[in-house]
Design a protein around this motif. Structure first.
Motif, mmCIF file in Angstrom:
data_model
loop_
_atom_site.group_PDB
_atom_site.id
_atom_site.type_symbol
_atom_site.label_atom_id
_atom_site.label_comp_id
_atom_site.label_asym_id
_atom_site.label_seq_id
_atom_site.Cartn_x
_atom_site.Cartn_y
_atom_site.Cartn_z
ATOM 1 N N ARG A 380 3.871 3.478 -8.230
ATOM 2 C CA ARG A 380 3.935 4.659 -9.089
ATOM 3 C C ARG A 380 3.288 4.382 -10.440
ATOM 4 O O ARG A 380 2.595 5.223 -11.031
ATOM 5 N N ASP A 381 3.484 3.170 -10.944
ATOM 6 C CA ASP A 381 3.016 2.848 -12.294
ATOM 7 C C ASP A 381 2.962 1.334 -12.436
ATOM 8 O O ASP A 381 3.952 0.651 -12.186
ATOM 9 N N ASN A 382 1.790 0.810 -12.817
ATOM 10 C CA ASN A 382 1.677 -0.629 -12.962
ATOM 11 C C ASN A 382 0.521 -0.935 -13.913
ATOM 12 O O ASN A 382 0.034 -0.042 -14.613
ATOM 13 N N TYR A 383 0.060 -2.181 -13.902
ATOM 14 C CA TYR A 383 -0.971 -2.580 -14.852
ATOM 15 C C TYR A 383 -2.307 -1.893 -14.541
ATOM 16 O O TYR A 383 -2.550 -1.412 -13.429
ATOM 17 N N LYS A 384 -3.159 -1.878 -15.516
ATOM 18 C CA LYS A 384 -4.455 -1.212 -15.387
ATOM 19 C C LYS A 384 -5.283 -1.852 -14.265
ATOM 20 O O LYS A 384 -5.431 -3.057 -14.198
ATOM 21 N N GLY A 385 -5.780 -0.990 -13.367
ATOM 22 C CA GLY A 385 -6.653 -1.464 -12.302
ATOM 23 C C GLY A 385 -5.928 -2.100 -11.130
ATOM 24 O O GLY A 385 -6.562 -2.744 -10.294
ATOM 25 N N PHE A 386 -4.585 -1.915 -11.038
ATOM 26 C CA PHE A 386 -3.854 -2.564 -9.951
ATOM 27 C C PHE A 386 -4.207 -1.930 -8.607
ATOM 28 O O PHE A 386 -4.613 -0.776 -8.521
ATOM 29 N N GLY A 387 -4.041 -2.701 -7.569
ATOM 30 C CA GLY A 387 -4.328 -2.234 -6.211
ATOM 31 C C GLY A 387 -3.844 -3.252 -5.202
ATOM 32 O O GLY A 387 -3.289 -4.297 -5.563
ATOM 33 N N VAL A 388 -4.053 -2.962 -3.919
ATOM 34 C CA VAL A 388 -3.597 -3.875 -2.878
ATOM 35 C C VAL A 388 -4.604 -5.013 -2.715
ATOM 36 O O VAL A 388 -5.778 -4.874 -3.055
ATOM 37 N N GLN A 389 -4.124 -6.136 -2.186
ATOM 38 C CA GLN A 389 -5.017 -7.266 -1.961
ATOM 39 C C GLN A 389 -5.324 -7.453 -0.484
ATOM 40 O O GLN A 389 -5.851 -8.488 -0.073
ATOM 41 N N VAL A 390 -4.971 -6.442 0.327
ATOM 42 C CA VAL A 390 -5.299 -6.463 1.754
ATOM 43 C C VAL A 390 -5.980 -5.146 2.101
ATOM 44 O O VAL A 390 -5.784 -4.139 1.406
ATOM 45 N N PRO A 391 -6.781 -5.084 3.169
ATOM 46 C CA PRO A 391 -7.423 -3.822 3.537
ATOM 47 C C PRO A 391 -6.398 -2.785 3.968
ATOM 48 O O PRO A 391 -5.279 -3.112 4.368
ATOM 49 N N LYS A 392 -6.784 -1.533 3.904
ATOM 50 C CA LYS A 392 -5.832 -0.430 4.068
ATOM 51 C C LYS A 392 -5.102 -0.470 5.407
ATOM 52 O O LYS A 392 -3.946 -0.070 5.497
ATOM 53 N N GLN A 393 -5.759 -0.971 6.475
ATOM 54 C CA GLN A 393 -5.100 -0.993 7.776
ATOM 55 C C GLN A 393 -3.948 -1.990 7.829
ATOM 56 O O GLN A 393 -3.128 -1.953 8.748
ATOM 57 N N ASN A 402 -2.960 5.904 7.047
ATOM 58 C CA ASN A 402 -3.600 6.366 5.816
ATOM 59 C C ASN A 402 -5.008 6.858 6.168
ATOM 60 O O ASN A 402 -5.933 6.066 6.339
ATOM 61 N N THR A 403 -5.166 8.154 6.300
ATOM 62 C CA THR A 403 -6.451 8.727 6.733
ATOM 63 C C THR A 403 -7.395 9.019 5.570
ATOM 64 O O THR A 403 -8.535 9.417 5.797
ATOM 65 N N LYS A 404 -6.918 8.831 4.339
ATOM 66 C CA LYS A 404 -7.753 9.174 3.181
ATOM 67 C C LYS A 404 -8.653 8.017 2.746
ATOM 68 O O LYS A 404 -9.557 8.212 1.945
ATOM 69 N N GLN A 405 -8.375 6.804 3.229
ATOM 70 C CA GLN A 405 -9.237 5.668 2.927
ATOM 71 C C GLN A 405 -9.864 5.154 4.221
ATOM 72 O O GLN A 405 -9.289 5.309 5.311
ATOM 73 N N GLN A 406 -11.011 4.549 4.082
ATOM 74 C CA GLN A 406 -11.748 4.063 5.231
ATOM 75 C C GLN A 406 -11.201 2.713 5.705
ATOM 76 O O GLN A 406 -10.610 1.945 4.940
ATOM 77 N N HIS A 407 -11.433 2.443 6.998
ATOM 78 C CA HIS A 407 -11.050 1.147 7.570
ATOM 79 C C HIS A 407 -11.738 0.030 6.787
ATOM 80 O O HIS A 407 -12.947 0.074 6.549
ATOM 81 N N GLY A 408 -10.968 -0.964 6.373
ATOM 82 C CA GLY A 408 -11.526 -2.075 5.621
ATOM 83 C C GLY A 408 -11.529 -1.872 4.122
ATOM 84 O O GLY A 408 -11.780 -2.812 3.365
ATOM 85 N N PRO A 411 -7.443 -0.020 -1.079
ATOM 86 C CA PRO A 411 -7.086 1.117 -1.933
ATOM 87 C C PRO A 411 -6.573 0.687 -3.300
ATOM 88 O O PRO A 411 -5.985 -0.387 -3.477
ATOM 89 N N SER A 412 -6.774 1.573 -4.267
ATOM 90 C CA SER A 412 -6.235 1.353 -5.610
ATOM 91 C C SER A 412 -4.766 1.731 -5.640
ATOM 92 O O SER A 412 -4.253 2.387 -4.727
ATOM 93 N N GLY A 413 -4.083 1.349 -6.722
ATOM 94 C CA GLY A 413 -2.677 1.702 -6.883
ATOM 95 C C GLY A 413 -2.428 3.198 -6.836
ATOM 96 O O GLY A 413 -1.543 3.664 -6.104
ATOM 97 N N PRO A 414 -3.178 4.012 -7.602
ATOM 98 C CA PRO A 414 -2.964 5.469 -7.534
ATOM 99 C C PRO A 414 -3.212 6.039 -6.138
ATOM 100 O O PRO A 414 -2.518 6.988 -5.715
ATOM 101 N N GLN A 415 -4.154 5.486 -5.384
ATOM 102 C CA GLN A 415 -4.380 5.963 -4.014
ATOM 103 C C GLN A 415 -3.183 5.630 -3.127
ATOM 104 O O GLN A 415 -2.778 6.453 -2.290
ATOM 105 N N ILE A 416 -2.611 4.465 -3.301
ATOM 106 C CA ILE A 416 -1.423 4.100 -2.522
ATOM 107 C C ILE A 416 -0.252 5.008 -2.889
ATOM 108 O O ILE A 416 0.515 5.444 -2.022
ATOM 109 N N HIS A 417 -0.111 5.319 -4.181
ATOM 110 C CA HIS A 417 0.983 6.205 -4.586
ATOM 111 C C HIS A 417 0.836 7.591 -3.957
ATOM 112 O O HIS A 417 1.819 8.184 -3.482
ATOM 113 N N GLU A 418 -0.366 8.090 -3.917
ATOM 114 C CA GLU A 418 -0.605 9.386 -3.278
ATOM 115 C C GLU A 418 -0.247 9.319 -1.790
ATOM 116 O O GLU A 418 0.352 10.256 -1.240
ATOM 117 N N TYR A 419 -0.607 8.231 -1.146
ATOM 118 C CA TYR A 419 -0.303 8.034 0.269
ATOM 119 C C TYR A 419 1.213 7.997 0.496
ATOM 120 O O TYR A 419 1.728 8.573 1.471
#
Length: 830
Positions: A380-393, A402-408, A411-419
């Protein structure tokens, strides 16, 4: 009402009983028809609608087909012999019947003991009257029984044992005896209620029959059942219970016994028309067992000799137990366990939401508390530019891609929050979620449930639950860890945790020092440089191994780390997760020398990929790559490598000793050195907080310096009805691991499988603890680490649940393809 069928030697839910009743019903119907033809004052007339004010209407719960037969006979007696205009209605549950009485829809309720206490509590002092009871309702008895091989020779020895009970709304099979144990400070390791026919308050006794079967199967060490059901089991009157096996392997526990109490009672509102109550009571007390016209129905009702006047003292054990267990409250919330077991989930991140969904799928009434104003946890809220360290799958809900991001894609933190928000909407979870609500305290009650103190918008309230799930995650900005460094008050710049680094303006044109070597520290150093910092220094105490996204620049890391082949290589090097197959142990015993050499080659490859073969920041030759991964796992691209190579980020080794007005003093191998800084960002992780629990619960959790060790990383052996989802489990693909873990917990609490005894769970915990401490680095979160053993951990949970653990379409895929979230689709819903 439980005894209604005993007098006629009928077996609860026995097919032969139904046949007997049906045949007897035909004979009674013939006799009744004859009596009606002879009567000139029958109350029933074709097409005539009786007026409510002219009729006594009684409610009773239909817990068995015979109930209707009995009260048809009573209706005939009332109308044609006692001259009472009488009829009855059947309810499916006592809660509805009590509500109907309180609302004036019926005049009299044939209540069991829990319903009797509920009625009095909800109506208020002096608002009800009791009209009578059967002689068999007095001094109802519960017994404690145990397997002969359990070592239980007194009720006090139920401490730490697995105890089966009847339905959780049964006074004789659950409520009263559990309170009795609580009063004696006896705490079983796990209570296993067989919640069959909830709402009927144990009248069917099917839950007690299942408790007896659990004893015979070894799924429980002891059980709490009525003396009536115990005797019937020994006598061979219960379907599915072998009397010879029961007598040979189970005995009544000597010593103290739960208090006796009274069972059924006719209840009415004191405000009801006096003539109705007087004529009803007069009619039942005129019945005579020696009168052939009355004998059959009285025996069917379980009466030995006569109806008896009401008495209140026999309900005190029930009343006291319900109050102590928090089951009495305002209208609409009584006997919570009698309807659907209530579960509180603490935390609205990816683990809490999956726990909510899994428990709802098993029929639990779940409330999720989230302190923030939105779900998502760290996403929901974290440091600037945060995101996952593994591919979306690898970071998906197993049953919601998660159909909004491509395989491999990463995603960024805000994209994960939306998901995450999409997940909540898709499964309709919002009604069960209470945001902006903080759980301040969670205390276990004497009956094993939980009492919560929660605060919403500054207002505190108390809520009661049967189960508690902690799903506050591995990382929470509420518990950010910033080390205490001397002279920090003299520093003229900013000191922040990585979770507080939100905006480029915080670091633009500033000299920035980032302390740490984990994913968040690396991200913050890169973001500081991208945000226009004048100078960026990354300060790490020790050199650690990063994992490249593409091994050798070609192979996605998950093909090695999350395939069965890759995880077997790790097993060969460091041994199998305790509880896995003996084949894995055999492989480790012969394969470790080869694997040690193989992983040295992997270290050389990774060091070369990151251009870090030597020097103070290189881990090559200093620490084993697998061991290091279990302390400081991170998957990185090459940005840090390239920025360091180009001189855009300084990467130094050392430890902050103290602050100065213009920076920090750092201890290095060469001695102390000054690093100038305007902003110091501590990427030093998080610490756990168990302060919501009272001292007794924290003591039973047995917190260690290296974390909280749990059975299957989920349940504490010595605290019943408590589970942790996501909070004490670190895997590579966390989100799918939490889904499997949530499904396991929901199925456990739904009694779809049984966990070992307390001793068995504790032995498993000790084995896992010893194994981890034998080779994993000493960190505060070592207890939670699964990581490269993730697939084998999932196998253990799936086997417990009775689900297939090999989930690929063919043997080659099973061996070489990485396990991803989609492979665990439908686990929650199964």
């Amino acid at each position: 009402m439980l005894r209604s069928l005993v007098g006629s030697e009928m077996c609860i839910r026995d097919r032969s009983t139904s046949a007997m009743i049906s045949a007897a019903k035909i004979c009674r119907a013939v006799r009744l028809a004859q009596s009606l033809r002879a009567s000139s004052s029958g109350a029933w007339r074709h097409t005539r609608t009786p007026a409510r004010q002219d009729q006594v209407l009684m409610g009773c719960v239909s817990y068995d087909p015979a109930v209707s037969d009995i009260w048809e006979m009573m209706r005939a007696y009332m109308n044609h012999e006692a001259s009472v205009p009488f009829d009855f209605v059947l309810f499916t549950n006592y809660e509805a019947q009590v509500g109907a009485l309180l609302d004036g829809w019926i005049d009299v309720a044939w209540n069991g003991p829990v319903a009797h206490v509920m009625t009095q509590h909800l109506a208020g002092d002096g608002a009800t009257v009791s009209l009578g009871m059967r002689d068999c309702d007095r001094d109802f008895k519960t017994v404690v029984i145990a397997r002969n091989d359990s070592g239980i020779s007194s009720p006090q020895e139920l401490n730490g044992k697995v105890v089966a009970t009847g339905a959780s709304d049964s006074p004789q099979g659950h409520i009263v005896p559990l309170q009795w144990l609580a009063d004696m400070k006896v705490q079983p390791s796990r209570i296993v209620p067989f919640d069959v026919d909830l709402g009927k308050h144990g009248d069917t006794a099917v839950g007690e029959i299942l408790a007896l079967r659990a004893l015979l199967s070894g799924d429980a060490q002891a059980a709490l059942v009525s003396d009536m059901m115990w005797q019937r089991g020994i006598n061979g009157s219960l379907e599915g219970v072998d009397p010879a096996r029961l007598s040979a392997s189970v005995s009544e526990v000597p010593g103290d016994a739960p208090p006796v109490f009274d069972h059924c009672q006719f209840d009415a509102l004191a405000s009801a028309p006096a003539w109705k109550l007087d004529r009803f009571a007069e009619a039942i007390f005129k019945m005579d067992m020696n009168n052939p016209a009355h004998t059959e129905v009285m025996k069917l009702e379980g009466i030995a000799d006569s109806w008896m006047p009401s008495r209140e003292e026999g309900y005190e054990p029930v009343r006291r137990a319900l109050a102590a267990q928090g089951r009495l409250g305002a209208r609409g919330y009584c006997t919570s366990s009698a309807a659907v077991p209530r579960v509180a989930v603490i935390g609205g991140g990816v683990s809490g939401l999956q726990a909510l969904r899994a428990l709802q799928a098993k029929g639990f009434d779940v409330t999720l508390y989230e302190a923030a104003r939105d779900v998502g946890g760290v996403w929901r809220d974290n440091y600037k530019g945060f995101g996952v360290q593994v591919p979306k799958q690898l970071f998906e809900f197993p049953d919601f891609p998660n159909t909004k991001q491509q395989h491999g894609e990463y995603p960024s933190g805000p994209q994960i929050h939306e998901y995450i928000c999409d997940y909540v909407a898709h499964f309709g979870l919002s009604p069960a979620i209470k945001t902006a609500t903080e759980v301040e305290k969670a205390k276990q009650t004497s009956a094993g449930g939980w009492e919560f103190c929660v605060k919403t918008n500054g207002k505190r309230s108390t809520q009661s639950f049967d189960y508690c799930v902690v799903a506050t995650g591995m990382y929470s900005n509420e518990n950010a860890f910033v080390p205490e460094v001397p002279c920090s008050d003299k520093f003229e710049g900013q000191i922040i945790h990585s979770g507080q680094f939100k905006d480029a303006d915080q670091v633009a044109d500033q000299k920035v020092l980032v302390v740490g070597n984990g994913k968040s520290a690396v991200d913050c150093a890169l973001e500081a440089k991208a945000s226009g910092a004048a100078h960026v220094t990354l300060l790490s105490r020790h050199a650690h191994w990063p994992t490249p996204r593409l091994i050798a620049g070609l192979i996605p890391f998950q093909y090695v780390f999350l395939s069965r082949l890759g995880q077997s290589l790790v097993v060969g090097h460091k041994g199998p997760l305790p509880g896995t197959s003996s084949l894995m142990s055999a492989w480790h015993s012969v394969g470790w020398p080869v694997m040690a050499g193989a992983f040295k080659a992997v270290e050389a490859l990774f060091a070369a990929q990151f251009g870090n073969m030597s020097g103070p920041t290189s881990p090559f030759g200093k620490v084993d790559i697998v061991e290091d991964f279990y302390g400081w796992a991170q998957v990185l691209d090459y940005q840090l490598r390239d920025h360091v190579k180009n001189g855009e980020i300084d990467w130094s080794m050392g430890e902050v000793h103290s602050f100065t007005p213009g920076g920090v003093v750092v201890g290095t191998e060469q001695g102390d050195a000054q690093i100038d800084a305007d902003v110091v960002v501590f990427g030093t992780g998080f610490q756990k907080d168990y302060s919501i629990f009272d001292d007794e619960t924290r003591g039973a959790l047995d917190l260690q310096d290296d974390g909280l060790y749990l059975y299957r990383h989920t349940v504490p052996p010595k605290v019943s009805n408590l589970g942790f989802v996501g909070s004490e489990l670190a895997c590579i693909s966390n989100i799918s691991a939490y889904g499997v873990q949530a499904a396991w917990l929901a199925k456990l609490w739904a009694n779809e499988f049984a966990a070992p005894s307390v001793e068995g769970m504790q032995a498993s915990v000790e084995e896992t603890k010893a194994w981890k401490r034998s080779w994993m680095p000493e960190t505060g979160g070592r207890a939670s680490l699964v990581l490269l053993h993730q697939t084998h951990f999932h196998d253990s949970l799936l086997k417990d649940m009775g689900l297939p653990h090999r989930r690929k379409s063919n043997p080659l895929s099973e061996l070489f393809m990485p396990y991803q979230a989609g492979d665990y689709d439908n686990v929650i819903a199964k």
